[in-house]
Design an enzyme around this catalytic site. Structure first.
Site, short mmCIF file in Angstrom:
data_model
loop_
_atom_site.label_atom_id
_atom_site.label_comp_id
_atom_site.label_asym_id
_atom_site.label_seq_id
_atom_site.Cartn_x
_atom_site.Cartn_y
_atom_site.Cartn_z
N ARG A 98 -73.42 -136.00 53.41
CA ARG A 98 -74.42 -134.95 53.67
C ARG A 98 -75.70 -135.47 54.32
NH1 ARG A 98 -70.39 -133.14 53.40
NH2 ARG A 98 -69.53 -131.51 52.07
N SER A 146 -74.45 -123.84 49.56
CA SER A 146 -74.48 -124.78 48.44
C SER A 146 -75.89 -125.32 48.24
CB SER A 146 -73.51 -125.93 48.69
OG SER A 146 -72.17 -125.47 48.71
N GLU A 188 -79.45 -129.92 48.40
CA GLU A 188 -78.76 -129.89 49.69
C GLU A 188 -79.47 -128.92 50.63
OE1 GLU A 188 -74.36 -128.69 51.41
OE2 GLU A 188 -74.48 -129.87 49.57
#
Length: 322
Positions: A180, A229, A299
């Protein structure tokens, strides 16, 4: 609530600018959460040359922020001081086939559209993008992934503009992809990428995309005002399991709520403010830490300033770029 209008001064300082400048553009209109204060100046460049010109001529003391389609973003209620760049599909959304199995895609191209065009061209390997909200620029920045694949698996190279206006090209090694995130400096703005697919039968590709769509529909609150998310998965465990075990499913702060369908999603269910959503996320992080000892990492990107800091953080130009 608004910031001082910088547009007239910027227009004088950058007479060669071709893109659109807008003062105090509402960010609540542009984010999927539908929250946030204004961008002091919103700039939509016409193309990569226009973007490079702007970055090369901006005053040194003007903060620069880049936003995409607003799918994975919380803009705080005070808004974003300074110069906010938003690439649009008109200038940065092109998708074209290159050779037997490549796709050249603009940074503002929607991930889902890239997957769809790839499928229609008989290219597999990009189906995972159909399950990721947002654009290619954001996907490059965070090495977006789903269903067992990530951007690092498909990027041949990426094009960008540096904070000084220099044109840049990054190889996969340069991008430094990890879970990520990429290793590219924050001030660099992606403009395009070459993605690699594999020839396959169109019906088979579309069937896999249909499975992804069905899974999202059944397991995620895709019809709600959400940002995708919320937290990264810690090593070896799913964030949603930790959140659920901490008793946070359905938890509310103001108009914000932890989704009961998928508790790694936060929802603006009742005219939430950005501070409601962020406070809810921090409450979830605290409860997960108390119950499991795990520190969840955001995130979703959070930018801008709280409402009470607008006057102290407002930007006023002091002179030309040196």
């Amino acid at each position: 609530m608004s910031f001082p209008d910088l547009v007239p001064d910027l227009a004088r300082l950058m007479p060669g600018l071709r893109g659109r400048l807008v003062a105090n553009q509402s960010m609540a209109e542009l984010t999927w959460f539908r929250v946030g204060g204004p961008a002091q100046v919103m700039f939509s460049p016409v193309d990569a040359d226009d973007l490079a010109y702007a970055l090369a001529h901006l005053p040194n003391d003007l903060p620069v922020t880049v936003v995409g389609v607003g799918s994975n973003l919380i803009v705080r209620d005070g808004g974003i001081p300074g110069f906010v760049i938003r690439l649009t599909p008109k200038g940065f959304g092109a998708i074209e086939r290159v050779g037997e199995a490549g796709l050249r895609v603009g940074a503002a191209a929607l991930d889902k559209r890239v997957a769809t065009i790839a499928a229609e061209a008989g290219l597999s390997g990009l189906e995972f993008l159909s399950g990721i909200p947002g654009t290619i620029g954001g996907a490059l920045r965070m090495n977006a992934g789903a269903h067992g694949r990530e951007m690092k698996d498909v990027v041949e190279h990426a094009c960008a503009v540096g904070p000084d206006g220099a044109r840049l090209v990054f190889t996969p090694a340069d991008l430094g992809f990890s879970y990520r995130k990429s290793a590219v400096a924050e001030g660099v703005i992606f403009t395009a990428a070459l993605l690699a697919g594999e020839p396959d039968e169109i019906p088979a590709i579309k069937a896999r995309m249909a499975d992804i769509a069905r899974h999202r529909e059944e397991s995620q609150p895709v019809r709600e005002r959400t940002g995708g998310s919320t937290f990264k998965n810690p090593p070896g465990v799913s964030a949603w399991k930790l959140i659920d075990a901490a008793g946070c499913r359905g938890l509310r702060v103001g108009g914000a709520m932890v989704s009961e369908l998928h508790c790694n999603f936060l929802i603006n269910f009742a005219a939430a403010s950005a501070s409601d959503i962020e406070a809810l996320g921090e409450t979830v992080r605290r409860r997960v830490l108390e119950s499991s000892g795990v520190v969840l990492e955001w995130e979703i990107k959070r930018i801008g300033i709280p409402l009470e800091l607008v006057q102290t953080r407002a930007v006023r130009l002091t002179g030309p770029k040196s």
